[in-house]
Scaffold this active site. Structure first.
Site, PDB file in Angstrom:
ATOM      1  N   LEU A 150       0.837  -1.197   0.000  1.00  0.00           N
ATOM      2  CA  LEU A 150       0.000   0.000   0.000  1.00  0.00           C
ATOM      3  C   LEU A 150       0.878   1.255   0.000  1.00  0.00           C
ATOM      4  O   LEU A 150       0.823   2.087   0.901  1.00  0.00           O
ATOM      5  CB  LEU A 150      -0.942   0.005   1.203  1.00  0.00           C
ATOM      6  CG  LEU A 150      -2.143   0.941   1.080  1.00  0.00           C
ATOM      7  CD1 LEU A 150      -3.156   0.393   0.077  1.00  0.00           C
ATOM      8  CD2 LEU A 150      -2.825   1.133   2.440  1.00  0.00           C
ATOM      9  N   GLY A 151       1.704   1.345  -1.058  1.00  0.00           N
ATOM     10  CA  GLY A 151       2.453   2.573  -1.288  1.00  0.00           C
ATOM     11  C   GLY A 151       1.629   3.522  -2.132  1.00  0.00           C
ATOM     12  O   GLY A 151       0.396   3.460  -2.139  1.00  0.00           O
ATOM     13  N   ILE A 153       1.160   3.685  -5.398  1.00  0.00           N
ATOM     14  CA  ILE A 153       0.343   3.007  -6.402  1.00  0.00           C
ATOM     15  C   ILE A 153      -0.764   2.214  -5.720  1.00  0.00           C
ATOM     16  O   ILE A 153      -1.923   2.247  -6.139  1.00  0.00           O
ATOM     17  CB  ILE A 153       1.210   2.107  -7.293  1.00  0.00           C
ATOM     18  CG1 ILE A 153       2.132   2.970  -8.170  1.00  0.00           C
ATOM     19  CG2 ILE A 153       0.350   1.198  -8.169  1.00  0.00           C
ATOM     20  CD1 ILE A 153       3.180   2.182  -8.923  1.00  0.00           C
ATOM     21  N   ARG A 173       4.605  -4.359   5.349  1.00  0.00           N
ATOM     22  CA  ARG A 173       5.465  -4.825   6.434  1.00  0.00           C
ATOM     23  C   ARG A 173       4.947  -4.365   7.794  1.00  0.00           C
ATOM     24  O   ARG A 173       5.156  -5.013   8.809  1.00  0.00           O
ATOM     25  CB  ARG A 173       6.897  -4.333   6.218  1.00  0.00           C
ATOM     26  CG  ARG A 173       7.647  -5.078   5.137  1.00  0.00           C
ATOM     27  CD  ARG A 173       8.994  -4.487   4.871  1.00  0.00           C
ATOM     28  NE  ARG A 173       8.889  -3.160   4.272  1.00  0.00           N
ATOM     29  CZ  ARG A 173       9.932  -2.424   3.911  1.00  0.00           C
ATOM     30  NH1 ARG A 173      11.159  -2.867   4.111  1.00  0.00           N
ATOM     31  NH2 ARG A 173       9.758  -1.236   3.363  1.00  0.00           N
ATOM     32  N   ARG A 230       6.329  -6.644  -9.942  1.00  0.00           N
ATOM     33  CA  ARG A 230       7.440  -7.231 -10.681  1.00  0.00           C
ATOM     34  C   ARG A 230       7.135  -8.710 -10.895  1.00  0.00           C
ATOM     35  O   ARG A 230       6.490  -9.353 -10.052  1.00  0.00           O
ATOM     36  CB  ARG A 230       8.766  -7.066  -9.927  1.00  0.00           C
ATOM     37  CG  ARG A 230       9.339  -5.649  -9.975  1.00  0.00           C
ATOM     38  CD  ARG A 230       9.747  -5.264 -11.379  1.00  0.00           C
ATOM     39  NE  ARG A 230      10.320  -3.932 -11.475  1.00  0.00           N
ATOM     40  CZ  ARG A 230       9.658  -2.841 -11.825  1.00  0.00           C
ATOM     41  NH1 ARG A 230       8.352  -2.915 -12.062  1.00  0.00           N
ATOM     42  NH2 ARG A 230      10.272  -1.681 -11.917  1.00  0.00           N
ATOM     43  N   ASP A 254       0.722  -7.774 -15.921  1.00  0.00           N
ATOM     44  CA  ASP A 254       1.484  -6.855 -16.767  1.00  0.00           C
ATOM     45  C   ASP A 254       2.964  -7.153 -16.679  1.00  0.00           C
ATOM     46  O   ASP A 254       3.738  -6.679 -17.505  1.00  0.00           O
ATOM     47  CB  ASP A 254       1.212  -5.407 -16.355  1.00  0.00           C
ATOM     48  CG  ASP A 254       1.904  -4.417 -17.268  1.00  0.00           C
ATOM     49  OD1 ASP A 254       1.731  -4.538 -18.504  1.00  0.00           O
ATOM     50  OD2 ASP A 254       2.631  -3.527 -16.777  1.00  0.00           O
ATOM     51  N   GLU A 259      10.863 -11.845 -18.474  1.00  0.00           N
ATOM     52  CA  GLU A 259      10.680 -10.773 -19.462  1.00  0.00           C
ATOM     53  C   GLU A 259      11.993 -10.521 -20.213  1.00  0.00           C
ATOM     54  O   GLU A 259      13.063 -10.632 -19.639  1.00  0.00           O
ATOM     55  CB  GLU A 259      10.271  -9.471 -18.757  1.00  0.00           C
ATOM     56  CG  GLU A 259       8.926  -9.506 -18.076  1.00  0.00           C
ATOM     57  CD  GLU A 259       8.619  -8.205 -17.347  1.00  0.00           C
ATOM     58  OE1 GLU A 259       9.318  -7.197 -17.598  1.00  0.00           O
ATOM     59  OE2 GLU A 259       7.701  -8.185 -16.536  1.00  0.00           O
ATOM     60  N   HIS A 277       4.260  -5.519 -19.900  1.00  0.00           N
ATOM     61  CA  HIS A 277       4.905  -4.551 -19.002  1.00  0.00           C
ATOM     62  C   HIS A 277       4.726  -3.117 -19.511  1.00  0.00           C
ATOM     63  O   HIS A 277       5.694  -2.370 -19.689  1.00  0.00           O
ATOM     64  CB  HIS A 277       6.396  -4.868 -18.839  1.00  0.00           C
ATOM     65  CG  HIS A 277       6.965  -4.309 -17.560  1.00  0.00           C
ATOM     66  ND1 HIS A 277       8.048  -4.868 -16.929  1.00  0.00           N
ATOM     67  CD2 HIS A 277       6.603  -3.234 -16.794  1.00  0.00           C
ATOM     68  CE1 HIS A 277       8.344  -4.167 -15.841  1.00  0.00           C
ATOM     69  NE2 HIS A 277       7.470  -3.165 -15.746  1.00  0.00           N
TER      70      HIS A 277
END
Length: 310
Positions: A150-151, A153, A173, A230, A254, A259, A277
């Site tokens: 929950l940053g 983005i 965390r 990621r 995504d 990749e 991505h």
């Protein structure tokens, strides 16, 4: 005289023009070109422009004696060797905040596409299949969304979900005292509670395969997972197995392991929506990230603190 920047990623013409106005540009987009640039221009290069996927390793940093600044477009910087940079006093910056809205929008596009089966319905319509021959898809709204990470983005994803009357839970965390959403102290507990999981956590060793067979089983047969974080965060083999056996209902990715090669275990699955991505890519987001890089470099060479150190 303009400082010299070594650019390790492809730039669109508009971005190239912005960077070229502030730097003498050397571009190296593959290992051979990088080796040539490091051999021929090592004493000129003071800045490197890269991203989290391409990064720059310790051996390349060691070959650049004049290097002062490394910039990563977008929020990611996991493949930049920060220990090697820190040991030399090299400043590392990123594009934090410049593509948050774009990524959050894309996360919702993937989630809606997976739940409502938009790609499959599009194909069916083009093939002349009418709705009576197709299975029903569930409502999207009124469910429970678990956000892992929950940053900036993650918060924007949660904000968008509120418009769909979706209940929000999250795992970090540690709890965030500034939000009213329900905190879960483990990924497993969050998965057991949620209908949807959206992954917006950083990559790296600490989150590798955070989403695995156990987590997917906890999410359950009506659950969906979306990854805009990621590729390493999701165990691809476990996800492919869970989709094939109906352990979960669907997924939207995504990002994925290996990749830029497409995820071979997933490309035949009708339960997963895949994009290459592009979640953080839009003209607005890229322009903002490039401009932030230039602003950071300008401040660095003027002897003032950079805006987004990492």
């Amino acid at each position: 005289m303009l400082p010299t920047v070594l650019v390790l990623i492809h730039l669109q013409p508009e971005s190239q023009a912005t960077v070229s106005a502030a730097f003498n540009v050397i571009t190296a987009l593959d290992p051979s070109a990088l080796d040539d640039a490091l051999t021929r221009h090592a004493d000129e290069i003071r800045v490197v422009l890269t991203n989290g996927t391409v990064g720059i390793d310790a051996s390349s940093i060691a070959r650049l004696p004049k290097l002062e600044l490394i910039g990563a477009l977008g929020a990611g910087y996991e493949n930049v060797d920060r220990d090697a940079a820190r040991a030399r006093g090299i400043v590392v910056v990123n594009g934090a905040g410049t593509n948050d809205d774009c990524v959050a929008d894309h996360a919702f596009a993937l989630l809606l596409g997976a739940v409502r089966q938009i790609p499959a319905l599009d194909r069916a319509c083009r093939d002349g299949v009418w709705r009576d021959d197709l299975p029903f898809q569930p409502n999207f709204s009124g469910k429970k969304l678990g956000v892992i990470g929950l940053g900036n983005i993650g918060k924007k994803v949660a904000k968008r979900a509120l418009g769909f009357d979706i209940e929000i839970g999250y795992h970090n965390r540690r709890p965030n005292p500034d939000v009213a959403y329900t905190y879960f102290d483990s990924v497993l507990a969050l998965a057991e509670w949620a209908d949807y999981l959206v992954l917006a956590t950083p990559g790296g060793a600490g989150t590798k395969h955070l989403i695995n067979a156990e987590t997917l089983a906890a999410l359950g047969s009506h659950g969906y997972v979306v990854n805009v974080a990621r590729g390493s965060v999701v165990d691809t083999a476990a996800l492919a197995d869970a989709l094939e056996r109906g352990v979960i209902a669907g997924a939207g990715l995504d990002v994925y392991e290996g990749e830029p090669a497409p995820p071979a275990l997933l490309i035949e699955s009708k339960r997963v929506v895949l994009t290459p991505h592009v979640g953080g890519r839009s003209p607005e987001a890229v322009a903002a990230s490039v401009q932030l890089f230039v602003d950071n470099a300008t401040r660095h060479f003027a002897g003032t603190p950079v805006l987004t150190p990492v």
